[in-house]
Scaffold this motif. Structure first.
Motif, PDB file in Angstrom:
ATOM      1  N   THR A 191      28.492 -14.614 -19.933  1.00  0.00           N
ATOM      2  CA  THR A 191      27.748 -15.783 -19.460  1.00  0.00           C
ATOM      3  C   THR A 191      28.081 -16.066 -18.008  1.00  0.00           C
ATOM      4  O   THR A 191      27.199 -16.330 -17.184  1.00  0.00           O
ATOM      5  CB  THR A 191      28.069 -17.008 -20.326  1.00  0.00           C
ATOM      6  N   GLU A 192      29.357 -15.999 -17.692  1.00  0.00           N
ATOM      7  CA  GLU A 192      29.792 -16.211 -16.313  1.00  0.00           C
ATOM      8  C   GLU A 192      29.239 -15.113 -15.407  1.00  0.00           C
ATOM      9  O   GLU A 192      28.805 -15.381 -14.275  1.00  0.00           O
ATOM     10  CB  GLU A 192      31.320 -16.231 -16.266  1.00  0.00           C
ATOM     11  N   LEU A 193      29.230 -13.894 -15.896  1.00  0.00           N
ATOM     12  CA  LEU A 193      28.711 -12.764 -15.126  1.00  0.00           C
ATOM     13  C   LEU A 193      27.229 -12.954 -14.822  1.00  0.00           C
ATOM     14  O   LEU A 193      26.762 -12.652 -13.717  1.00  0.00           O
ATOM     15  CB  LEU A 193      28.925 -11.470 -15.913  1.00  0.00           C
ATOM     16  N   ALA A 194      26.486 -13.489 -15.786  1.00  0.00           N
ATOM     17  CA  ALA A 194      25.051 -13.718 -15.601  1.00  0.00           C
ATOM     18  C   ALA A 194      24.780 -14.830 -14.603  1.00  0.00           C
ATOM     19  O   ALA A 194      23.728 -14.861 -13.959  1.00  0.00           O
ATOM     20  CB  ALA A 194      24.402 -14.058 -16.943  1.00  0.00           C
ATOM     21  N   SER A 195      25.737 -15.745 -14.455  1.00  0.00           N
ATOM     22  CA  SER A 195      25.551 -16.899 -13.574  1.00  0.00           C
ATOM     23  C   SER A 195      25.960 -16.611 -12.137  1.00  0.00           C
ATOM     24  O   SER A 195      25.475 -17.276 -11.206  1.00  0.00           O
ATOM     25  CB  SER A 195      26.380 -18.085 -14.095  1.00  0.00           C
ATOM     26  N   ALA A 196      26.868 -15.665 -11.938  1.00  0.00           N
ATOM     27  CA  ALA A 196      27.517 -15.475 -10.632  1.00  0.00           C
ATOM     28  C   ALA A 196      26.536 -15.180  -9.502  1.00  0.00           C
ATOM     29  O   ALA A 196      26.530 -15.864  -8.471  1.00  0.00           O
ATOM     30  CB  ALA A 196      28.567 -14.373 -10.725  1.00  0.00           C
ATOM     31  N   GLY A 197      25.714 -14.147  -9.654  1.00  0.00           N
ATOM     32  CA  GLY A 197      24.774 -13.761  -8.603  1.00  0.00           C
ATOM     33  C   GLY A 197      23.806 -14.869  -8.225  1.00  0.00           C
ATOM     34  O   GLY A 197      23.657 -15.204  -7.038  1.00  0.00           O
ATOM     35  N   PRO A 198      23.133 -15.475  -9.208  1.00  0.00           N
ATOM     36  CA  PRO A 198      22.217 -16.578  -8.895  1.00  0.00           C
ATOM     37  C   PRO A 198      22.899 -17.749  -8.187  1.00  0.00           C
ATOM     38  O   PRO A 198      22.288 -18.398  -7.342  1.00  0.00           O
ATOM     39  CB  PRO A 198      21.701 -17.000 -10.276  1.00  0.00           C
ATOM     40  N   SER A 215      10.784 -27.188 -21.601  1.00  0.00           N
ATOM     41  CA  SER A 215      10.435 -28.203 -20.607  1.00  0.00           C
ATOM     42  C   SER A 215       9.969 -29.488 -21.272  1.00  0.00           C
ATOM     43  O   SER A 215      10.422 -30.589 -20.915  1.00  0.00           O
ATOM     44  CB  SER A 215       9.343 -27.654 -19.684  1.00  0.00           C
ATOM     45  N   GLU A 216       9.080 -29.358 -22.244  1.00  0.00           N
ATOM     46  CA  GLU A 216       8.494 -30.536 -22.882  1.00  0.00           C
ATOM     47  C   GLU A 216       9.459 -31.250 -23.813  1.00  0.00           C
ATOM     48  O   GLU A 216       9.524 -32.483 -23.831  1.00  0.00           O
ATOM     49  CB  GLU A 216       7.233 -30.121 -23.654  1.00  0.00           C
ATOM     50  N   GLN A 217      10.234 -30.493 -24.588  1.00  0.00           N
ATOM     51  CA  GLN A 217      11.089 -31.110 -25.603  1.00  0.00           C
ATOM     52  C   GLN A 217      12.484 -31.459 -25.091  1.00  0.00           C
ATOM     53  O   GLN A 217      13.084 -32.439 -25.535  1.00  0.00           O
ATOM     54  CB  GLN A 217      11.202 -30.203 -26.835  1.00  0.00           C
ATOM     55  N   LEU A 218      13.021 -30.652 -24.165  1.00  0.00           N
ATOM     56  CA  LEU A 218      14.403 -30.852 -23.711  1.00  0.00           C
ATOM     57  C   LEU A 218      14.513 -31.156 -22.223  1.00  0.00           C
ATOM     58  O   LEU A 218      15.621 -31.311 -21.714  1.00  0.00           O
ATOM     59  CB  LEU A 218      15.236 -29.607 -24.045  1.00  0.00           C
ATOM     60  N   ASN A 219      13.388 -31.223 -21.544  1.00  0.00           N
ATOM     61  CA  ASN A 219      13.371 -31.489 -20.106  1.00  0.00           C
ATOM     62  C   ASN A 219      14.213 -30.475 -19.339  1.00  0.00           C
ATOM     63  O   ASN A 219      14.939 -30.808 -18.400  1.00  0.00           O
ATOM     64  CB  ASN A 219      13.872 -32.920 -19.817  1.00  0.00           C
ATOM     65  N   LEU A 220      14.131 -29.206 -19.759  1.00  0.00           N
ATOM     66  CA  LEU A 220      14.865 -28.120 -19.126  1.00  0.00           C
ATOM     67  C   LEU A 220      13.932 -27.297 -18.256  1.00  0.00           C
ATOM     68  O   LEU A 220      12.828 -26.950 -18.675  1.00  0.00           O
ATOM     69  CB  LEU A 220      15.501 -27.208 -20.185  1.00  0.00           C
ATOM     70  N   GLN A 221      14.378 -26.982 -17.058  1.00  0.00           N
ATOM     71  CA  GLN A 221      13.614 -26.109 -16.170  1.00  0.00           C
ATOM     72  C   GLN A 221      14.209 -24.707 -16.254  1.00  0.00           C
ATOM     73  O   GLN A 221      15.385 -24.506 -15.959  1.00  0.00           O
ATOM     74  CB  GLN A 221      13.682 -26.616 -14.730  1.00  0.00           C
ATOM     75  N   VAL A 222      13.416 -23.748 -16.674  1.00  0.00           N
ATOM     76  CA  VAL A 222      13.877 -22.356 -16.793  1.00  0.00           C
ATOM     77  C   VAL A 222      13.625 -21.644 -15.471  1.00  0.00           C
ATOM     78  O   VAL A 222      12.492 -21.509 -15.025  1.00  0.00           O
ATOM     79  CB  VAL A 222      13.158 -21.635 -17.943  1.00  0.00           C
ATOM     80  N   LEU A 223      14.711 -21.196 -14.850  1.00  0.00           N
ATOM     81  CA  LEU A 223      14.609 -20.499 -13.564  1.00  0.00           C
ATOM     82  C   LEU A 223      14.326 -19.021 -13.753  1.00  0.00           C
ATOM     83  O   LEU A 223      13.638 -18.399 -12.942  1.00  0.00           O
ATOM     84  CB  LEU A 223      15.902 -20.700 -12.772  1.00  0.00           C
ATOM     85  N   GLY A 236      22.386 -24.682 -16.647  1.00  0.00           N
ATOM     86  CA  GLY A 236      23.245 -23.524 -16.867  1.00  0.00           C
ATOM     87  C   GLY A 236      22.555 -22.456 -17.704  1.00  0.00           C
ATOM     88  O   GLY A 236      21.351 -22.513 -17.960  1.00  0.00           O
ATOM     89  N   VAL A 237      23.337 -21.477 -18.155  1.00  0.00           N
ATOM     90  CA  VAL A 237      22.808 -20.371 -18.953  1.00  0.00           C
ATOM     91  C   VAL A 237      22.750 -20.768 -20.423  1.00  0.00           C
ATOM     92  O   VAL A 237      23.724 -21.278 -20.981  1.00  0.00           O
ATOM     93  CB  VAL A 237      23.675 -19.106 -18.794  1.00  0.00           C
ATOM     94  N   LEU A 238      21.599 -20.526 -21.044  1.00  0.00           N
ATOM     95  CA  LEU A 238      21.395 -20.803 -22.465  1.00  0.00           C
ATOM     96  C   LEU A 238      20.894 -19.537 -23.149  1.00  0.00           C
ATOM     97  O   LEU A 238      20.295 -18.673 -22.507  1.00  0.00           O
ATOM     98  CB  LEU A 238      20.367 -21.925 -22.658  1.00  0.00           C
ATOM     99  N   TYR A 239      21.119 -19.462 -24.464  1.00  0.00           N
ATOM    100  CA  TYR A 239      20.623 -18.342 -25.257  1.00  0.00           C
ATOM    101  C   TYR A 239      19.647 -18.879 -26.294  1.00  0.00           C
ATOM    102  O   TYR A 239      19.952 -19.854 -26.996  1.00  0.00           O
ATOM    103  CB  TYR A 239      21.794 -17.605 -25.916  1.00  0.00           C
ATOM    104  N   ILE A 240      18.473 -18.237 -26.377  1.00  0.00           N
ATOM    105  CA  ILE A 240      17.390 -18.749 -27.207  1.00  0.00           C
ATOM    106  C   ILE A 240      16.858 -17.635 -28.091  1.00  0.00           C
ATOM    107  O   ILE A 240      16.668 -16.500 -27.636  1.00  0.00           O
ATOM    108  CB  ILE A 240      16.250 -19.297 -26.318  1.00  0.00           C
TER     109      ILE A 240
END
Length: 242
Positions: free
Chosen positions: A91-98, A38-46, A64-68
């Protein structure tokens, strides 16, 4: 027997705090990573969970989906495939339901072209100036004849604010939005209109889905097809996806 039971009880008592501590550490680790993104990349993690690859978290974000990495120092953005399952796009499978859940609050804002004999429903992120969006729109009657209901949601490619977004606002706020959409995609100039069309929110939703071009077609299971498909090809893809 008594000695065995006593030892088992002692082990349980000793291990329980350790398990709790591990769980707390995991929570603390993910909280720290969320704050860092959030602070460094302005990303909101859902949401965040373990990924199919050991040592990585899978994070659903507003980009979108990221891997960390577990220490939060490395980030990967791209598709993850399972070779042993026919190159299944994990990645697509992880995104579909949400995606399906996130679409629901926007259903009242969609422009819906309903098929008389409905067999499938797709949601299309569209843009008034996109060539392939215009081509898809010209064939709307053909999609409908095949039983495909098309729901439009706005994705002005130039972002918000922009002249592109203003045009889509004019479409959504017109007295007859469907007619206005046809006129806009034919290159006609529309009168400016204002209403609570939520164009900005629709655009941000597309960004969360990982959309960077139009048309982007969301299927009934939440999976996404990037780009235009002719009516028959889309119908075949939907039938194969049942």
């Amino acid at each position: 027997m008594k000695l065995t039971r006593t030892l088992s009880l002692l082990c349980a008592l000793l291990l329980t705090p350790l398990a709790g501590a591990a769980g707390n550490t995991l929570s603390q680790d993910t909280d720290a990573i969320k704050q860092k993104l959030s602070e460094q990349l302005n990303l909101q993690v859902l949401s965040m969970k373990d990924s199919p690859i050991t040592g990585l978290y899978e994070a659903l974000t507003n980009r979108g989906v990221l891997y960390i990495s577990k220490d939060g120092s490395k980030l990967f953005h791209g598709n993850l495939y399972d070779i042993d399952q026919g190159m299944k796009n994990l990645t697509e499978l992880a995104s579909a339901g949400p995606r399906l859940e996130m679409l629901k609050p926007f259903e009242d804002n969609m422009l819906v072209y309903k098929a008389a004999d409905e067999k499938h429903v797709v949601t299309v992120f569209t843009d008034t100036s996109c060539g392939y969006c215009r081509k898809l729109h010209k064939q709307m009657a053909d999609y409908n004849k095949l039983g495909i209901t098309v729901r439009y949601i706005a994705f002005p490619r130039a972002g918000v604010p922009s002249a592109n977004a203003d045009e889509m606002q004019a479409v959504w706020c017109a007295k007859d939005p469907k007619l206005a959409m046809t006129q806009a995609k034919a290159g006609e100039k529309l009168q400016s209109n204002k209403c609570d069309a939520r164009i900005d929110e629709q655009y941000k939703l597309g960004v969360t889905f990982g959309i960077n071009g139009t048309p982007a077609i969301i299927l009934e299971d939440g999976s996404m097809l990037a780009g235009y498909l002719p009516p028959k090809a889309l119908f075949e893809a939907l039938e194969a996806n049942k």
